[in-house]
Structures are given as structure tokens and as C-alpha cells.
Design an enzyme around this catalytic site. Sequence first.
Site, mmCIF file in Angstrom:
data_model
loop_
_atom_site.group_PDB
_atom_site.id
_atom_site.type_symbol
_atom_site.label_atom_id
_atom_site.label_comp_id
_atom_site.label_asym_id
_atom_site.label_seq_id
_atom_site.Cartn_x
_atom_site.Cartn_y
_atom_site.Cartn_z
ATOM 1 N N GLN A 172 0.767 -1.203 -0.041
ATOM 2 C CA GLN A 172 0.182 -0.015 -0.093
ATOM 3 C C GLN A 172 0.623 1.280 0.171
ATOM 4 O O GLN A 172 0.371 2.419 -0.579
ATOM 5 C CB GLN A 172 -0.909 0.221 1.309
ATOM 6 C CG GLN A 172 -1.926 1.185 1.347
ATOM 7 C CD GLN A 172 -2.907 1.043 2.613
ATOM 8 O OE1 GLN A 172 -2.533 0.359 3.361
ATOM 9 N NE2 GLN A 172 -3.919 1.875 2.473
ATOM 10 N N ASP A 232 5.979 -6.431 13.694
ATOM 11 C CA ASP A 232 5.533 -7.606 13.201
ATOM 12 C C ASP A 232 5.347 -7.943 11.693
ATOM 13 O O ASP A 232 5.060 -6.987 11.053
ATOM 14 C CB ASP A 232 3.766 -7.623 13.775
ATOM 15 C CG ASP A 232 3.277 -9.077 13.346
ATOM 16 O OD1 ASP A 232 3.671 -9.883 14.033
ATOM 17 O OD2 ASP A 232 2.459 -8.964 12.476
ATOM 18 N N TYR A 254 3.200 -11.647 3.930
ATOM 19 C CA TYR A 254 2.779 -10.357 3.496
ATOM 20 C C TYR A 254 3.022 -9.663 2.173
ATOM 21 O O TYR A 254 4.425 -9.913 2.142
ATOM 22 C CB TYR A 254 2.893 -9.305 4.545
ATOM 23 C CG TYR A 254 2.191 -9.559 5.945
ATOM 24 C CD1 TYR A 254 1.094 -10.711 6.089
ATOM 25 C CD2 TYR A 254 2.647 -9.059 7.295
ATOM 26 C CE1 TYR A 254 0.337 -10.946 7.273
ATOM 27 C CE2 TYR A 254 1.911 -9.358 8.420
ATOM 28 C CZ TYR A 254 0.904 -10.072 8.192
ATOM 29 O OH TYR A 254 0.155 -10.449 9.548
ATOM 30 N N TRP A 296 -4.282 -7.603 17.075
ATOM 31 C CA TRP A 296 -4.086 -6.956 15.546
ATOM 32 C C TRP A 296 -5.461 -6.656 15.520
ATOM 33 O O TRP A 296 -6.577 -6.981 15.976
ATOM 34 C CB TRP A 296 -3.632 -8.025 14.765
ATOM 35 C CG TRP A 296 -4.058 -9.177 14.429
ATOM 36 C CD1 TRP A 296 -3.341 -10.444 15.128
ATOM 37 C CD2 TRP A 296 -5.044 -9.837 13.704
ATOM 38 N NE1 TRP A 296 -4.200 -11.553 14.736
ATOM 39 C CE2 TRP A 296 -5.099 -11.008 13.944
ATOM 40 C CE3 TRP A 296 -5.976 -9.161 12.790
ATOM 41 C CZ2 TRP A 296 -6.032 -11.963 13.052
ATOM 42 C CZ3 TRP A 296 -7.046 -10.045 12.403
ATOM 43 C CH2 TRP A 296 -6.901 -11.337 12.430
ATOM 44 N N LEU A 307 -8.816 -1.274 15.118
ATOM 45 C CA LEU A 307 -9.766 -0.529 14.485
ATOM 46 C C LEU A 307 -10.545 -1.388 13.416
ATOM 47 O O LEU A 307 -11.176 -0.753 12.612
ATOM 48 C CB LEU A 307 -9.159 0.660 13.636
ATOM 49 C CG LEU A 307 -8.236 1.385 14.984
ATOM 50 C CD1 LEU A 307 -7.707 2.827 13.967
ATOM 51 C CD2 LEU A 307 -9.308 1.977 15.898
ATOM 52 N N ALA A 308 -10.445 -2.510 13.423
ATOM 53 C CA ALA A 308 -11.233 -3.552 12.478
ATOM 54 C C ALA A 308 -11.168 -2.877 11.009
ATOM 55 O O ALA A 308 -12.058 -2.827 10.131
ATOM 56 C CB ALA A 308 -12.644 -3.415 12.994
ATOM 57 N N LYS A 345 -13.628 7.129 8.519
ATOM 58 C CA LYS A 345 -12.824 7.394 7.257
ATOM 59 C C LYS A 345 -13.627 6.828 6.217
ATOM 60 O O LYS A 345 -13.693 7.380 5.119
ATOM 61 C CB LYS A 345 -11.563 6.758 7.222
ATOM 62 C CG LYS A 345 -11.610 5.343 7.248
ATOM 63 C CD LYS A 345 -10.199 4.750 7.214
ATOM 64 C CE LYS A 345 -10.098 3.336 6.503
ATOM 65 N NZ LYS A 345 -8.641 2.999 6.395
ATOM 66 N N ARG A 388 -7.817 0.695 2.371
ATOM 67 C CA ARG A 388 -7.242 -0.342 2.217
ATOM 68 C C ARG A 388 -8.556 -1.314 1.280
ATOM 69 O O ARG A 388 -8.393 -2.324 0.694
ATOM 70 C CB ARG A 388 -6.870 -1.287 3.295
ATOM 71 C CG ARG A 388 -7.653 -1.421 4.427
ATOM 72 C CD ARG A 388 -6.917 -2.193 5.656
ATOM 73 N NE ARG A 388 -5.660 -1.365 6.009
ATOM 74 C CZ ARG A 388 -4.859 -1.879 7.001
ATOM 75 N NH1 ARG A 388 -5.183 -3.041 7.491
ATOM 76 N NH2 ARG A 388 -3.921 -1.228 7.411
#
Length: 358
Positions: free
Chosen positions: A87, A109, A114, A238, A241-242, A249, A259
Amino acid sequence: MQVSIACTEQNLRSRSSEDRLCGPRPGPGGGNGGPARAALVPRPPAPAGALRESTGRSTGMKYRNLGKSGLRVSCLGLGTWVTFGSQISDETAEDVLTIAYEHGINLFDTAEVYAAGKAERTLGNILKHKGWRRSSYVITTKIFWGGQAETERGLSRKHIIEEIVRAMTYVINQGLALYWGTSRWGAAEIMEAYSMARQFNLIPPVCEQVEHHLFQREKVEMQLPELYHKIGVGSVTWSPLACGLITSKYDGRLPDTCRASIKGYQWLKDKVQSEDGKKQQAKAMDLLPIAHQLGCTVAQLAIAWCLRSEGVSSVLLGVSSEEQLMEHLGSLQVLSQLTPQMVMEIDGLLGNKSHSKK
């Protein structure tokens, strides 16, 4: 210093390659917040020629033991899921990592899956370039998906391990890692691994990496505290903020920079636009009066709420900019103001407090 995380779940082997990379459940690293309004931690100016240490002395960072091991980790960690190697640019990633380190974050992490391996390489290149003392930070990485070949996936010895506890003990004895933990394991599986370690004089796991936020509560609140007290397994959580649902936002739209708009994250877009997702966003906005009372954002309140949970060693943040990181660091100031009465008020607004099934 490194912690290796063995990742497993009952339905992992049945997922498609895209699902294994992207969902349907969000992965470690947290969500993105909106613009900060208060309770921010300013970035202190660096003296000329000085190498900033990850001490947190001037930023209010707090440190906790990883489970009941002797390893001290910052209560806020930095995750690389979605962001590093994907991103954001490598330059932005280095800026974010540098600010995190300068503000006392010592836990970074990542995972081999990823960004198809790019996140690990990006993180490694940045750390090599920065030249920080290796003993001053902790890296956690996760293993399960390593490539497309049958020998590059799973937990076989060819890939990494055959019998998990015995092989993780070998990895640690070889100096490849200093601790090991689990990711998305059930409480019974963790207890089985601990029992096997004790029976055969092997090394048990010290932590479980788990999703935890205002709308995902039961495992951290009902299952893991017992493991923490009985066998010393702590939590690294982790998605506080879900994936951005617990912010303003989205607000009925999908910004191009979020995302949920990234290719491969259709599951998150569907979640945001679903009825359940809209209800969760509305519930999060119900917390605005409490946030205003504390002089903070809803995102900062949500992260502080995660930090106050018993047995939580560190909460991983996922940010795509310096501004988001600075806002999220402000949650440290909110934590000290979060009283039991406010927690009860939040529980009342959410209506989803976990209760014992006994």
C-alpha cells in the site's frame, strides 16, 4: 531478537490462494484512523548526529512482558500487513518505522505471506539501513504460507517444522529465534502445545496473536486470560480498528486511499458496505461523546480500550502515513484516563460484552 509465530486454523488448507493471502478475516496489523483531533504525541526534535534509542522515555510508551516470559515489548507494536511492500512506498515505510522506533515502539510484526514476501524484505532492508542495535528491537514473523509449491506451505519440516513444539524448540536452540508463539490457535490447541512441551522437556509458546477490537471480544476476554494465569501465554492483538471500521474514514463511501479499495481486498469492501458493517460503523460513532469527553478521537479511544485488557502484551498498529501513526500513539495518553466507569459506559453502548457460558 525474534519471535516466530506458528499460524494455523482449521480451514486454512481449504482456502483458495487469494483467500489465504487476503481473508476472509482481516490479518494482523490493525486499521487506519482518521485525522487526529487531540491527545497527540509530538515528534521530539532529534539532536544533530544523535541516534535515537527505542526507550520511550520522552513519549510515554509503556512496556510489558510478552506473556510471562522475560521479554519486554512496547504495548503498541507496528504491523506491516497490507502496508509494507504494497500500500505504501518503501520511503514512507521507512519514515513510519523511524517515527515508531523514536517514540519507543520496539515490536515490529511481519509474516512471510505479507505482500508475497515483499513486506519481510522491506522491513529487513529498512532495519539494515537504519543500523539500530539488534538488541534494541523485536521482530515477530509468522509461518505457514511461504510459496506456491506444496513444499513451501504448511508446517512440514521441509518448510519449517514437522511436529510443531519439538521443531520450534529446535529453531530456538539453533539461535534462529528466541521465543515462539501461536497465531489464531484455539485455547485447547495452545494448552496441548504447552502440555507437550512440559512432558518432553521442550519450549512452550509464550504468546497468541489474535484479532481484537470493539466488535471482536470473546477470545481475548473469556479464553486467553485463563491461559495467561495458568501457563503464562500472553496476547499480541491485531486490527484494533477493525480495518478502519472503527473510524469515520468510510462514512458511507470508499476513499481511493483506503485498504478496502486495494485490489484483492474485495472481502473488506463487502464488509464495509454490508448491513453488519454499517451497524458497526454507527456503533463506533456512538462513542463520540466519550471521545470528546476525553479530548481524543474514536480511533484513539478504541486502541486504548484494547490496551486495558488483561494479559494483552502489545497491540499492533497498521498505518499508511506518519499522521496516522502519530494519532494512534496518542492512545497512550487516553489509556491513563480510561476509568472503569467509562469502560462500563462503552460496554452499554456496544451491547456486546462477553459473558461466561458456564
